[in-house]
Design a protein around this motif. Structure first.
Motif, mmCIF file in Angstrom:
data_model
loop_
_atom_site.group_PDB
_atom_site.id
_atom_site.type_symbol
_atom_site.label_atom_id
_atom_site.label_comp_id
_atom_site.label_asym_id
_atom_site.label_seq_id
_atom_site.Cartn_x
_atom_site.Cartn_y
_atom_site.Cartn_z
ATOM 1 N N UNK A 1 9.099 -5.403 53.978
ATOM 2 C CA UNK A 1 10.182 -4.430 54.179
ATOM 3 C C UNK A 1 11.217 -4.493 53.058
ATOM 4 N N UNK A 2 11.051 -5.433 52.131
ATOM 5 C CA UNK A 2 11.925 -5.500 50.974
ATOM 6 C C UNK A 2 13.000 -6.567 51.017
ATOM 7 N N UNK A 3 12.999 -7.406 52.031
ATOM 8 C CA UNK A 3 13.996 -8.475 52.105
ATOM 9 C C UNK A 3 13.631 -9.590 51.127
ATOM 10 N N UNK A 4 14.596 -10.005 50.323
ATOM 11 C CA UNK A 4 14.363 -11.123 49.403
ATOM 12 C C UNK A 4 14.231 -12.397 50.229
ATOM 13 N N UNK A 5 13.072 -13.036 50.150
ATOM 14 C CA UNK A 5 12.791 -14.248 50.927
ATOM 15 C C UNK A 5 12.612 -15.464 50.028
ATOM 16 N N UNK B 1 25.179 -14.605 45.519
ATOM 17 C CA UNK B 1 25.627 -13.863 44.337
ATOM 18 C C UNK B 1 24.613 -12.788 43.955
ATOM 19 N N UNK B 2 23.341 -13.105 44.066
ATOM 20 C CA UNK B 2 22.277 -12.180 43.642
ATOM 21 C C UNK B 2 21.931 -11.129 44.691
ATOM 22 N N UNK B 3 22.064 -11.479 45.986
ATOM 23 C CA UNK B 3 21.540 -10.618 47.051
ATOM 24 C C UNK B 3 22.547 -10.495 48.198
#
Length: 189
Positions: A70-74, A109-111
């Motif tokens: 679904x596009x979540x940064x894991x 900071x990134x996400x």
């Protein structure tokens, strides 16, 4: 609520008759989902950390894979087979709070929204340590303990009854961990 179930006669099989109960109240259905402390209130709800956990072999990889799809940064270094962030897993298991805070700051900071999966998180962190994460939202996966025991027997070559005892103990510990958290919580079965 004042709502009553509706009853209707139904054919069950060769000449058998029974009653089918149709509930008009969705709260009477067993959906296998518990939501506690809905996190949709407050300012700046767009920033949060999604934490996926559960007893090993309970389905955490499936949930993590859906979130990734679904596009979540894991994570930056994710093991594709089990959908675990190698860096987060290593730091959480080491219990090094200084390194954990640094990694969290980097991810924040990134996400705006990011997550990770660590099976048996309750074995490596206290429930109050979830507050290290930005607005943590906890997803806890529960699975039938016999199924967990059988899966462990296959993959770890353990006895089935020994695995069942271990699985029920781990499920109880996970439930206590979830019960004590103050963050929004989604329990899936």
């Amino acid at each position: 609520s004042g709502r009553r179930p509706c009853a209707a006669r139904a054919r069950l099989g060769r000449g058998q008759r029974g009653i089918v109960v149709l509930m008009s109240d969705a709260s009477a259905l067993n959906t296998g989902v518990i939501i506690r402390r809905d996190g949709a209130t407050g300012r700046d709800n767009r920033k949060r950390t999604i934490v996926v956990t559960g007893v090993a072999r309970s389905g955490t990889s499936l949930v993590a894979s859906v979130l990734r799809a679904a596009g979540l940064h894991m994570g930056d270094r994710v093991y594709d087979v089990v959908h675990e962030d190698a860096e987060m897993l290593e730091i959480v298991r080491s219990r090094d709070t200084k390194l954990l805070r640094a990694l969290i700051q980097q991810r924040n900071t990134k996400h705006p929204v990011w997550g990770f999966k660590v099976p048996n998180l309750h074995a490596y962190m206290r429930y109050d340590e979830l507050n290290l994460f930005r607005k943590p939202h906890l997803i806890v996966i529960f699975r039938d303990p016999v199924a967990v025991a059988m899966r462990n027997a296959l993959s770890e070559h353990t006895g089935q009854l020994h695995g069942l005892i271990a699985a029920t103990g781990a499920l109880q510990a996970m439930a206590r961990f979830a019960d004590h958290t103050a963050c929004p919580l989604l329990l899936l079965s």
